[in-house]
Scaffold this active site. Structure first.
Site, PDB file in Angstrom:
ATOM      1  CE1 TYR A   1      -9.379  11.634   0.057  1.00 39.83           C
ATOM      2  CE2 TYR A   1      -9.574  12.915   2.089  1.00 39.83           C
ATOM      3  CZ  TYR A   1     -10.072  11.962   1.215  1.00 39.83           C
ATOM      4  OH  TYR A   1     -11.262  11.336   1.481  1.00 39.83           O
TER       5      TYR A   1
ATOM      6  CG  ASP B   1      -1.168   7.681   1.020  1.00 37.35           C
ATOM      7  OD1 ASP B   1      -0.036   8.131   0.752  1.00 37.35           O
ATOM      8  OD2 ASP B   1      -2.175   7.935   0.345  1.00 37.35           O
TER       9      ASP B   1
ATOM     10  CG  ASN C   1      -8.333   2.167  -2.739  1.00 37.46           C
ATOM     11  OD1 ASN C   1      -8.194   1.545  -3.785  1.00 37.46           O
ATOM     12  ND2 ASN C   1      -8.970   1.668  -1.699  1.00 37.46           N
TER      13      ASN C   1
ATOM     14  CG  ASP D   1      -1.813   1.149   1.366  1.00 38.04           C
ATOM     15  OD1 ASP D   1      -2.335   1.601   0.332  1.00 38.04           O
ATOM     16  OD2 ASP D   1      -2.013   1.633   2.493  1.00 38.04           O
TER      17      ASP D   1
END
Length: 176
Positions: free
Chosen positions: A20, A11, A52, A9
């Site tokens: 964000y 973050d 994502n 992943d």
């Protein structure tokens, strides 16, 4: 011999999850992440980041911002380790987004396994030679849905020690 791959992943694994993140000035690199990348690459692992990025669908930033950030991250990784991340995949879709073309369901969005399966097929990998590390439950569900082993890494953990232990447990090879 079939290639081995580690899915990460972004973050929470490569960098601190500050919500964000879309430009390099906001990146706070995770402690020992460069040491981990160097270990994986020296041991011939492919590294694919799957992330994502619903901020695109939410109108907070653009596709081009994410692409630029990933290039800049890879530049810094290469400078610090002499290696690069092999592939960054990101999902811009979010069904409650405000940008119409990105406001939809997608098999790319974790916990769906779309990004992982895409890379497995592209590189003709065997699932038994793949492993995923993430900081959230959706990462573990994504790994399970893709048919690969997944592990949760909390932010306060030493990612290098944790991942190295899991890699040595799951793959038979001599670490440098």
């Amino acid at each position: 011999m079939s290639k081995k791959c580690v899915f990460l992943d972004r973050d929470g694994i490569l960098n601190k999850d500050k919500g964000y993140v879309f430009n390099l000035s906001k990146i706070i690199w995770r402690r020992n992440i460069f040491k981990l990348i160097e270990f994986l690459k020296k041991n011939k692992f492919l590294i694919c980041v799957v992330t994502n990025q619903s901020g695109i669908a939410r109108g907070l930033f653009k596709n081009s911002d994410v692409i630029k950030l990933h290039k800049e991250m890879n530049y810094i990784i290469k400078k610090k380790t002499s290696f690069k991340i092999d592939k960054f995949y990101y999902c811009p879709f979010y069904e409650k987004g405000v940008i119409k073309k990105y406001s939809k369901k997608s098999i790319l969005r974790k916990p769906h396994p779309g990004m992982v399966i895409k890379y497995i097929k592209k590189k003709k990998l065997k699932k038994k030679n793949c492993i995923m590390f993430g900081d959230r439950e959706i990462d573990l569900i994504c790994a399970k849905n893709a048919g690969i082993q997944g592990y949760k890494v909390k932010y306060n953990m030493d990612i290098f020690k944790f991942v190295k232990t899991k890699i040595l447990k799951n793959f038979k090879f001599k670490a440098y």
